[in-house]
Design a protein around this motif. Sequence first.
Motif, PDB file in Angstrom:
ATOM      1  N   VAL A 296      37.887  28.323 -10.651  1.00  0.00           N
ATOM      2  CA  VAL A 296      36.517  28.224 -11.138  1.00  0.00           C
ATOM      3  C   VAL A 296      36.201  26.754 -11.386  1.00  0.00           C
ATOM      4  O   VAL A 296      36.939  26.059 -12.083  1.00  0.00           O
TER       5      VAL A 296
ATOM      6  N   HIS B 113      34.624  20.465 -14.692  1.00  0.00           N
ATOM      7  CA  HIS B 113      35.757  21.234 -15.230  1.00  0.00           C
ATOM      8  C   HIS B 113      36.324  22.171 -14.172  1.00  0.00           C
ATOM      9  O   HIS B 113      35.590  22.711 -13.328  1.00  0.00           O
TER      10      HIS B 113
ATOM     11  N   SER C  68      33.198  24.173 -12.827  1.00  0.00           N
ATOM     12  CA  SER C  68      32.025  24.238 -13.697  1.00  0.00           C
ATOM     13  C   SER C  68      31.477  22.841 -13.962  1.00  0.00           C
ATOM     14  O   SER C  68      32.234  21.878 -14.108  1.00  0.00           O
TER      15      SER C  68
ATOM     16  N   LYS D 181      26.797  25.414 -14.955  1.00  0.00           N
ATOM     17  CA  LYS D 181      26.898  26.144 -13.696  1.00  0.00           C
ATOM     18  C   LYS D 181      28.367  26.317 -13.340  1.00  0.00           C
ATOM     19  O   LYS D 181      29.142  25.360 -13.366  1.00  0.00           O
ATOM     20  N   SER D 182      28.778  27.541 -13.025  1.00  0.00           N
ATOM     21  CA  SER D 182      30.158  27.827 -12.644  1.00  0.00           C
ATOM     22  C   SER D 182      30.190  28.545 -11.306  1.00  0.00           C
ATOM     23  O   SER D 182      29.363  29.430 -11.052  1.00  0.00           O
TER      24      SER D 182
ATOM     25  N   GLU E 168      32.980  30.387  -8.579  1.00  0.00           N
ATOM     26  CA  GLU E 168      34.342  30.861  -8.327  1.00  0.00           C
ATOM     27  C   GLU E 168      34.720  30.586  -6.875  1.00  0.00           C
ATOM     28  O   GLU E 168      33.942  30.841  -5.949  1.00  0.00           O
TER      29      GLU E 168
END
Length: 295
Positions: A194, A292, A196, A200-201, A203
């Motif tokens: 994931v 992240h 981020s 906003k994330s 996958e």
Amino acid sequence: MRENHQLAIMFADIAGSTKLYETIGNERAREVTSRCIVYLSEVTAEFSGRVVKTIGDEVMCTFPTADDAARAAVRMQETVSENGSELGNLHIRVGFHFGEVILENGDVFGDAVNLAARMAAQAKGDQIITTGETLDAMSPYLRFGSRELITTTVKGKSTPIQIIELTWGEEEELTVMGGREAVTVMAPNTVTGVISFHGKSVEINENNPSVTIGRDKNNTFSVLDSMSSRVHAKVECRRGKIVLIDQSTNGTFVVTAQKDRAFVHRDEYVLQGRGVIGLGREVNSSDPLAVHFSC
């Protein structure tokens, strides 16, 4: 009043401006060259520089450090490229040198100025040229985007000069890891990551195998920062791993939750656990520019 200073002197001009006037006409050519000069002046200010003078289709400017000049040179080329349709697809050439100069009445004089002008004369359209001496004054991570073209004698210098090209915008031409083709075929085991940024994330898995990160708005994650390249890096799912692929001018920094650190430049790095990604600069988890990851 005359003062001696250590500065980076830069000349940036439009390559083939005479042909430009012949091709698109005087009025349109004057319009696009004037707009280009505005862009170059804005970039100069962005990187703590000062425009000394503009001469036709050329800008002469100074910067406090070699690093500032190098970053500005790359941004100038990127800005002209990004605004190609507005600027009639013109190209610029940039040359700079860091050394001692004399400041007098707002102008600059000295051997460093002459050498910077010679570097600009050596450059072709889309090129950034500097000297080996200037390269030595730059931060190590900025030196990665360079290659020596030739060592030669220059008029007025008693010793040979290393002529260095700073590369930029070569993302599309690069092959990663010594020419191995990037493969996005999944391994039998399932892996998920994931990524981020600013709420906003996304996958990454076998159904969505890659994302892009960079300054351009068309990236999956757009990071608006002076150190970020247009398409700075990719993160992709490959053979059971989540892989970061740097494609940038300034490199990518990775800091894990365990405080392990890595610098990736035109190379690959396997992301594991949790951490943050910095485009062109090291970041921490609370930095607004931190991307992240969790794998």
